[in-house]
Motif scaffolding. Structure first.
Motif, short mmCIF file in Angstrom:
data_model
loop_
_atom_site.label_atom_id
_atom_site.label_comp_id
_atom_site.label_asym_id
_atom_site.label_seq_id
_atom_site.Cartn_x
_atom_site.Cartn_y
_atom_site.Cartn_z
N SER A 131 -21.61 0.93 -11.93
CA SER A 131 -21.42 1.59 -13.23
C SER A 131 -19.95 1.75 -13.54
CB SER A 131 -22.04 2.99 -13.20
OG SER A 131 -23.38 2.92 -13.50
N VAL A 132 -19.21 2.18 -12.52
CA VAL A 132 -17.78 2.40 -12.71
C VAL A 132 -17.05 1.08 -12.87
CG1 VAL A 132 -15.70 3.32 -11.65
CG2 VAL A 132 -17.84 4.60 -11.50
N ALA A 133 -17.36 0.12 -11.98
CA ALA A 133 -16.64 -1.15 -11.99
C ALA A 133 -16.85 -1.89 -13.31
CB ALA A 133 -17.09 -2.02 -10.82
N LEU A 134 -18.06 -1.79 -13.87
CA LEU A 134 -18.34 -2.50 -15.13
C LEU A 134 -18.12 -1.58 -16.32
CD1 LEU A 134 -21.60 -4.49 -14.31
CD2 LEU A 134 -19.24 -4.96 -13.65
N ASP A 135 -17.73 -0.34 -16.04
CA ASP A 135 -17.51 0.64 -17.09
C ASP A 135 -18.74 0.76 -18.00
OD1 ASP A 135 -16.12 2.56 -18.38
OD2 ASP A 135 -15.00 1.21 -19.68
N LEU A 136 -19.91 0.89 -17.37
CA LEU A 136 -21.15 0.99 -18.15
C LEU A 136 -21.18 2.32 -18.90
CD1 LEU A 136 -23.84 -0.41 -15.68
CD2 LEU A 136 -22.70 -1.58 -17.57
N GLY A 154 -30.44 -6.95 -7.10
CA GLY A 154 -31.69 -6.43 -7.64
C GLY A 154 -31.53 -5.91 -9.06
N LEU A 155 -30.41 -5.24 -9.30
CA LEU A 155 -30.13 -4.70 -10.64
C LEU A 155 -30.01 -5.81 -11.66
CD1 LEU A 155 -27.45 -1.89 -10.53
CD2 LEU A 155 -29.70 -1.89 -11.59
N TRP A 156 -29.25 -6.83 -11.29
CA TRP A 156 -29.03 -7.97 -12.18
C TRP A 156 -30.36 -8.58 -12.58
CZ3 TRP A 156 -24.08 -7.39 -12.97
CH2 TRP A 156 -23.40 -8.30 -13.78
N ARG A 157 -31.20 -8.69 -11.56
CA ARG A 157 -32.51 -9.29 -11.77
C ARG A 157 -33.35 -8.39 -12.67
NH1 ARG A 157 -37.18 -9.05 -8.67
NH2 ARG A 157 -38.46 -10.94 -8.69
N ALA A 158 -33.34 -7.09 -12.38
CA ALA A 158 -34.14 -6.14 -13.16
C ALA A 158 -33.65 -6.09 -14.61
CB ALA A 158 -34.07 -4.75 -12.53
N ALA A 159 -32.35 -6.34 -14.82
CA ALA A 159 -31.80 -6.30 -16.18
C ALA A 159 -32.13 -7.59 -16.93
CB ALA A 159 -30.30 -6.07 -16.13
N GLY A 160 -32.76 -8.53 -16.23
CA GLY A 160 -33.13 -9.78 -16.89
C GLY A 160 -31.96 -10.72 -17.09
N LEU A 161 -30.85 -10.46 -16.37
CA LEU A 161 -29.71 -11.39 -16.45
C LEU A 161 -29.99 -12.50 -15.45
CD1 LEU A 161 -26.91 -8.68 -16.43
CD2 LEU A 161 -28.04 -9.71 -18.39
N GLY A 162 -29.73 -13.73 -15.86
CA GLY A 162 -30.20 -14.88 -15.09
C GLY A 162 -29.58 -15.03 -13.72
N ALA A 163 -30.26 -15.83 -12.87
CA ALA A 163 -29.74 -16.19 -11.56
C ALA A 163 -28.62 -17.21 -11.76
CB ALA A 163 -30.87 -16.75 -10.72
N PRO A 164 -27.74 -17.44 -10.80
CA PRO A 164 -27.65 -16.69 -9.55
C PRO A 164 -27.14 -15.28 -9.77
CG PRO A 164 -25.79 -18.18 -9.77
CD PRO A 164 -26.69 -18.48 -10.92
N TYR A 165 -27.71 -14.35 -9.00
CA TYR A 165 -27.30 -12.95 -9.12
C TYR A 165 -26.05 -12.68 -8.29
CZ TYR A 165 -32.28 -12.97 -10.22
OH TYR A 165 -33.51 -13.27 -10.72
N PRO A 166 -25.21 -11.76 -8.75
CA PRO A 166 -24.06 -11.39 -7.91
C PRO A 166 -24.54 -10.62 -6.68
CG PRO A 166 -24.20 -9.96 -9.83
CD PRO A 166 -25.26 -11.01 -10.01
N LEU A 167 -23.78 -10.78 -5.59
CA LEU A 167 -24.20 -10.18 -4.32
C LEU A 167 -23.68 -8.76 -4.18
CD1 LEU A 167 -25.61 -11.03 -1.68
CD2 LEU A 167 -23.38 -11.81 -0.84
N THR A 168 -22.45 -8.56 -4.63
CA THR A 168 -21.79 -7.26 -4.41
C THR A 168 -21.22 -6.74 -5.72
OG1 THR A 168 -19.68 -8.30 -3.99
CG2 THR A 168 -21.08 -7.95 -2.09
N VAL A 169 -20.73 -5.53 -5.68
CA VAL A 169 -20.10 -4.93 -6.85
C VAL A 169 -18.90 -5.78 -7.29
CG1 VAL A 169 -18.85 -2.92 -7.71
CG2 VAL A 169 -20.87 -2.61 -6.27
N ASP A 206 -18.41 -9.01 -6.80
CA ASP A 206 -18.92 -10.23 -7.46
C ASP A 206 -19.32 -9.92 -8.89
OD1 ASP A 206 -18.65 -11.41 -5.06
OD2 ASP A 206 -20.79 -11.53 -4.59
N ALA A 207 -20.04 -8.80 -9.04
CA ALA A 207 -20.56 -8.46 -10.37
C ALA A 207 -19.41 -8.23 -11.34
CB ALA A 207 -21.43 -7.21 -10.28
#
Ligand SMILES: Nc1ncnc2c1ncn2[C@@H]1O[C@H](COP(=O)(O)OP(=O)(O)OP(=O)(O)O)[C@@H](O)[C@H]1O
Ligand SMILES: [Mg+2]
Lengths: 276, 222, 258
Positions: free
Chosen positions: A247-252, C235-250, C252-253
């Motif tokens: 949340s913080v990193a992406l500033d959600l 898991g969050l990326w997937r749940a948000a419906g954002l396509g694969a490949p998903y980021p592994l860590t914060v 990466d995201a």
């Protein structure tokens, strides 16, 4: 002191011989509230749990369970109001089958058989343990033993539920079961105090965070605010859990700390971006 | 007293009962019983009183049974001897820390496994007591009262017995596994850590005790 | 250098018909960190006991297949409070219990014990009685007690379950530095979010069998997320419906987000 909360610490101090564990700790937990008790190893969290159950009594100050002062009250009396799971829950199981173990509390309190059965069934239900009901507690995995101990505490139908590390060593499914069971119990009006190092679990399940630092109360505030503040957490030995960090990193917007909220926000923001 | 070498403590705890049975009854047994009950009081009377109380409480039922089975003089004769045994053992358990015994035995070339079993036997009572306390605590938190009427107490005792036995059995397995992980089965001689010092005077005293026992035995048999 | 090899290992606990582990093959070399992930009861703990040489020798049961171990193993059990020696009345002696059993000279023991206490940040507890420690303090003592024995194959079963978040991070860093010293590490943890920076390889165990194995990026794959074993961020990326490949860590995201 006027007591509104289901549980209150008022200026509590406690030492084990010459090891001071708690100093001047005051807080209150209202009925239906879900509170996390956080802090470093050795900060005094389990000592708080033992004080609530009446296994220990404060050297100074007062522990209130509703309108009961725990001073002069034995654990078996407090069991009418307090349900607890110890940190090493497998030392808390003592019957021949899981079912018999869960029913131990209601039987000890002297409830009639149909009531004992109802409470036992409900507790087993709440943690989805019926499949193991006939097994010997020692034959269960450590994780299931933990759930079993929680079921035993729920069967007391306590107004105050204190849990010490209820998710340690559990997989995600197990953590989910614990989360659902305790949330449901709090919704029925119980005050919930959960000691945990699992900040992700705390973020998902609990509302408020109390942090102990070397036996003193270091902070007491809503978890979503606390968990998104890395600078505040660091001196307390805590680290933001992944969702809060994201949340913080992406500033959600709104800085969500729960997975569901974060996923929704993420989807919304990403949708908005692709349109613009 | 606990600064004495573990072997010296063992020697004292063994010699007193030996004398109790060798020396003529009832004076011998009563004298050794008195000695055994005085031992704990030497280093610290307040601590000692608790040990003596435990010893007397443990010995009391024996006196009762003896009195039921025998006449007065026999009761006193055997009772003194049994009291000596009980008191010596209770004192030994209270004064001898198992880790020092292990180190002392290992330093003397005993295998660690044997030393461990020996020490574990000696510490079985306090370990069992600690476990019982934990179980009772947990049961009280679930509403079982160990106090009040006799019926209540009996109920609590019954509730304790089964988990005490079961958890002890379970712990045997756990223990074996745990000790394996800590190198108990390594198959090399253990390095004695801070082996308790064995002063020459203590050695001499131990030999003297043994000789004295033998002398008493010969005197009685002759 | 190869330190452990399992070939087609199947294992049954005493008096059970279904194996706890089935046809598992695995090779671990020096300097490598392998993480076992799976639901509770998937066989990770059993695999570690086998790797340690404790199953079936101590646990009983039956093993088929072959296990080759080229070095001494040390294992931290998931229930640290059961792993105390019961023969030590200070933390220092508790940590020294294992090294002394290995028959090392005294100065070697002292060196390893002091180092292990430092690494687990428990030097100030050295003279405390182990039975009076808090849960997390005790877990640190046990980890220190195993590391002080200087095993070449380090097996860790939920080593951070009772540690505070900062302490858990320190242990994961420690795992990396053990690997840097040439030790082989196999660990089982439910804290999958910690694994990307720690593990070289992931093994996904499912009901006793290896379901998949590969780099930590496996933890961002659909199947693992579906099973609840992916990282939180994936898991969050997937749940948000954002396509694969998903980021592994914060991290990466955040990169992906920019
Ligand atoms: N029986 C005891 N005797 C002496 N000191 C004790 C005892 N139990 C706990 N302590 C000490 O009291 C302090 C608080 O312990 P407590 O168990 O409450 O910590 P905690 O916050 O639960 O830690 P953890 O996260 O490791 O479980 C610690 O320093 C601990 O070493
Ligand atoms: Mg604790």
């Amino acid at each position: 002191m006027a007591v509104n909360g289901a549980l209150a610490f008022d200026g509590v101090a406690f030492s084990y011989g010459n090891v001071a564990a708690l100093r001047d700790v005051s807080f209150e937990v209202a009925a239906g509230e879900r509170v996390a008790l956080l802090g470093r190893n050795g900060a005094g969290k389990s000592s708080v749990v033992r004080l609530v159950t009446g296994v220990l009594h404060p050297d100074e100050g007062t522990v209130w369970v509703g309108d009961w002062d725990t001073a002069g009250r034995a654990p078996e009396e407090l069991a009418w109001r307090v349900g607890s799971v110890f940190q090493h829950a497998d030392q808390q199981l003592f019957a021949r089958t899981l079912r018999e173990d869960v029913s131990f509390g209601p039987r000890a309190l002297g409830f009639p058989a149909p009531e004992v059965r109802r409470r036992t069934d409900e507790a087993l239900d709440a943690l989805d343990l019926h499949a193991h009901a006939a097994q010997h507690p020692y034959d269960l995995s450590p994780a299931l033993r933990k759930l079993a101990a929680l079921a035993g505490a729920l069967a007391l139908e306590p107004t105050v539920l204190v849990l010490d590390e209820p998710t340690a060593g559990l997989d995600r499914a197990g953590r989910g079961r614990v989360a659902d069971a305790v949330r449901e119990h709090a919704d029925r009006g119980a005050a919930l105090l959960v000691v945990t190092h699992d900040l992700a679990f705390a973020a998902e399940t609990l509302q408020r965070g109390i942090v102990l630092d070397r036996g003193r109360l270091a902070c007491d505030e809503p978890l979503d605010r606390l968990l998104t503040s890395a600078e505040r957490l660091k001196p307390l030995g805590l680290v933001p859990p992944p969702v809060a960090a994201l949340s913080v990193a992406l500033d959600l917007p709104g800085r969500p700390v729960r997975e569901r909220d974060a996923a929704d926000t993420l989807a919304r923001v990403a949708g908005g971006r692709s349109r613009s | 007293m606990s600064a004495l070498h573990p072997f010296s403590l063992l020697a004292i705890a063994a010699a007193l009962p030996a004398f109790a049975w060798i020396l003529p009854a009832p004076t011998g047994g009563l004298a050794t019983a008195g000695l055994a009950l005085m031992l704990p009081l030497v280093p610290d009377p307040r601590w000692g009183v608790r040990v003596v109380r435990l010893a007397l409480l443990t010995a009391a039922p024996f006196w009762l049974f003896l009195r039921l089975l025998h006449d007065g003089p026999t009761t006193v004769a055997i009772g003194g001897r049994i009291t000596t045994m009980v008191a010596s053992f209770v004192w030994l358990v209270a004064v001898l820390s198992p880790d020092r015994l292990v180190e002392a035995m290992v330093a003397r070339g005993w295998s660690l496994a044997v030393a461990y079993v020996f020490a574990a036997t000696l510490s079985a009572v306090p370990v069992l007591k600690a476990r019982a306390r934990r179980i009772v605590e947990a049961q009280r938190c679930r509403g079982l009262s160990p106090r009040g009427s006799v019926a209540n107490r009996l109920r609590a005792l019954r509730a304790l017995a089964l988990p005490l036995v079961l958890s002890a059995l379970h712990e045997v397995d756990e223990r074996t596994l745990a000790l394996e992980t800590r190198g108990l089965g390594a198959g090399v001689p253990r390095t004695p850590l801070a082996a308790p010092p064995d002063r020459p005077a203590e050695r001499v005293a131990r030999w003297a005790l043994l000789l004295l026992c033998l002398a008493a035995l010969i005197w009685r048999l002759a | 250098m190869r330190i452990l090899a399992l070939e087609e290992v199947t294992f049954w606990y005493p008096a059970t018909a279904t194996p706890a582990l089935e046809s598992v093959s695995l090779e671990v070399g020096s300097g490598e960190v392998v993480a076992l992930v799976g639901r509770g009861g998937a066989g990770a703990s059993t695999l570690l006991l086998i790797a340690a040489g404790l199953a079936p020798r101590v646990t009983g049961g039956r093993l088929a297949g072959s296990v080759t171990r080229g070095a001494r193993a040390g294992i931290v059990l998931p229930t640290p409070w059961t792993q105390l020696s019961g023969m030590a009345f200070t933390v220092w002696d508790e940590v020294a219990f294992g090294p002394a059993n290995l028959g090392w000279p005294e100065h070697e023991i002292t060196r390893h014990v002091d180092r292990a206490l430092e690494r687990l940040e428990i030097t100030p507890l050295a003279s405390r009685d182990p039975v009076t420690l808090s849960g997390g303090e005790l877990q640190r003592v046990i980890v220190a007690g195993i590391l002080a024995m200087d095993p070449d194959l380090v097996l860790l079963d939920e080593p951070t379950a009772e540690l505070d978040p900062e302490g858990a991070r320190a242990v994961w860093r420690l795992v990396r530095s053990l690997a840097g010293e040439g030790k082989a590490v196999i660990l089982a943890t439910s804290d999958v979010d910690a694994l990307p920076g720690v593990a070289d390889r992931i093994i996904w165990l499912d009901q006793g069998s290896v379901r998949a194995l590969g780099e930590p990026s496996l933890l961002a794959e659909d199947a693992m997320c579906e099973a609840g074993l992916g990282t939180t961020v994936a898991g969050l990326w997937r749940a948000a419906g954002l396509g694969a490949p998903y980021p592994l860590t914060v991290v990466d995201a955040a990169q992906r987000w920019r």
